[in-house]
Scaffold this motif. Structure first.
Motif: not given
Length: 548
Positions: A137, A141, A172, A179
């Protein structure tokens, strides 16, 4: 029941371990360091015996208890037996199952420690797994230079708690600094590919290599993004530095036990670590290990995945059965299993016969261990013995719950007789160069007794993709219910005229197999209406109650 254990130093010394080959974790637990295995690599191996079972009742039928009790019995009659077991998962321990360290007078100790945090192996696996998830993640990002398809991120998070609400989540959410929003979810730690990889790895360096080749996502063109590309596999291996070493404990009678790794058999390959099994073979005349649930799950994976990939050759198998389970498969409801019912038991013997035939497919000698319950009757035992005689397989009643090793001596002598009289001709069930569908069809028809396999629409695409990526030669790990030979938990005994349905195929390249999910199996269990956790408490002196 008061338990007096010996110092773990005494157990290590009796196994022939030098002081520098093990690391104490308090008075009654230790890590056996991998150099101890390497130092004995040229030495002889003991006999390898796997304990498996018929299809269990919902509460199980004491396979772990039987393994421990038999190990104690072998020690009583002069065999240097070393037990090799999986670590229990906190999820089912506090969910439906309760403790996973045996029962009665046949347990590994310290029970509370082993069932909860033990030496921290599960926590290390959870941390390493979630570090990789966080790296995925974080990469998304910061611009997604690897070109992951956000809709095909395959690496979920894990937690060693049964929590159905986490099966499917959205991560997110919030704002730009929180995120990239996408769908995700959680598995239980026992279903983590890192757990499987640790249990199949040869050493820490092999484990790091396996971590690096795990598939975390796919690109829009179908190519794989591997964990190595995220550059955190070194940190993951560092988190697993201590977890890779097997744990040494003892039974209630002082028999040595290596308890290491904990993949579930209904959603993973269900065997303890290769290094623990190999170490037990070097330290004892006989390694007594366990494969989760029935022959259709644990034993098939033990043979086709663990033994094949590690080059192990099993010498014998013990199939654990109970009168209760046989009556259950004969149509008796759970509340009435304590009543004599020979007619129902005879019907249920078809299930035992199926499991005997399953072991026979692998050309491994087998015998039946009948785990005694107080409500069993002589007439019921006679019916079981008669059927076993007709199948040409020996059967022994073992009262290891109430009597410990003493209650398993007949079974222990029967096992030694089997090892002396029959030689294993072990062969895996299928060849690795067969197609993925051929492997699945082989397992379904020859082990489960199905007529064939149905595939959900997306599975054809998943199989083609796995083969295109070069994973077609991996063995197959089928995840399905443990309550039936089929993928439908309501089909008891020995189902006929059915097909299993594969709904998902996942690539576990680091572990070294493909996972095929059949029926309604889930890789994150839920809690029952009344979880076992409701009965667990702690006393002022730190004593834990209600865990067993």
């Amino acid at each position: 029941m008061p338990i007096s254990t010996r110092p773990i130093a005494d157990i290590a010394r009796e196994l022939g371990l030098a002081a520098e080959e093990w690391l104490p974790y308090g008075r009654d637990k230790a890590k056996v360091l991998l150099p101890a295995l390497r130092a004995r690599s040229a030495g002889p191996d003991g006999k390898l015996v796997v304990v498996t079972a018929i299809t269990p009742t919902p509460a199980g039928d004491g396979k772990t208890t039987m393994t421990i009790g038999l190990g104690q019995a072998l020690a009583r009659i002069g065999s240097r037996a070393v037990i090799a077991l999986r670590e229990p998962s906190i999820g089912p321990t506090l969910g439906m199952k309760g403790g996973g360290t045996g029962g009665g007078r046949s347990q590994v100790v310290p029970m509370e420690d082993i069932n909860l945090h033990f030496t921290g192996d599960f926590h290390a696996i959870t941390s390493a797994h979630n570090l990789l998830a966080a790296a995925v993640d974080n990469h998304l990002h910061h611009g997604n230079a690897l070109g992951m398809d956000v809709r095909q991120v395959l690496w979920r998070r894990v937690l060693d708690v049964n929590d159905r609400a986490l099966r499917n989540v959205v991560v997110g959410l919030g704002g730009r600094m929180d995120g990239v929003p996408r769908e995700g979810g959680f598995y239980i730690t026992s279903a983590s590919e890192i757990m499987a990889a640790l249990c199949l790895a040869e050493d820490l360096m092999d484990l790091e290599t396996r971590l690096g080749r795990m598939v975390v996502a796919l690109r829009p063109d179908g190519t794989a993004v591997l964990a190595d590309e995220l550059r955190v596999t070194g940190a993951m291996a560092a988190l697993l530095r201590d977890a890779v070493h097997p744990n040494l404990v003892q039974t209630m009678e002082g028999t040595p036990a290596l308890v290491h790794g904990g993949p579930f058999a209904n959603i993973a390959h269900g065997c303890n670590s290769v290094v623990a099994t190999r170490l037990a073979l070097k330290l004892g005349d006989l390694c007594l290990t366990e494969a989760g649930f029935g022959t259709d799950l644990g034993a098939e994976k033990f043979f086709d995945i663990k033994c094949r990939l590690a080059g192990l050759r099993p010498d014998a198998a013990i199939i654990v059965a109970t009168v209760r389970a046989l009556k259950y498969h004969g149509g008796v409801p759970v509340p009435e299993l304590g009543k004599e019912n020979v007619e129902a038991l005879v019907r249920g013997l078809d299930n035992l016969e199926a499991h005997v035939e399953c072991i026979g497919q692998f050309k491994v000698p087998a015998l039946i261990g009948l785990n005694r319950y107080p409500t069993d009757t002589d007439a019921e035992y006679k019916a079981v013995m008669d059927r076993c005689a007709s199948l040409g397989v020996a059967a022994y009643v073992a009262d290891i719950f109430a009597q410990g090793g003493e209650g398993g001596e007949d079974l222990a002598r029967g096992l030694l007789k089997l090892l002396d009289s029959e030689r294993s001709g072990f062969e895996p069930l299928y060849q690795l160069d067969a197609s993925i569908k051929t492997k699945l069809e082989t397992i379904a028809t020859r082990v489960y007794g199905a007529d064939g396999v149905e595939y959900a629409t997306k599975v054809d695409r998943q199989i083609a993709q796995a083969e295109a990526l070069g994973y077609g030669r991996l063995p197959v790990c089928v995840a399905k219910t443990q309550r039936s030979l089929s993928d439908d938990p309501t089909l008891l005994n020995r189902p006929r005229n059915f097909r299993i349905t594969v709904n998902d195929v996942r690539i576990s390249a680091g572990a070294g197999f493909l996972v095929a999910l059949a029926g309604d199996i889930t890789t994150m269990p839920g809690l029952p209406r009344k979880p076992n956790a409701e009965g667990v408490d702690i006393m002022p002196d730190g004593t834990i109650t209600g865990l067993f």
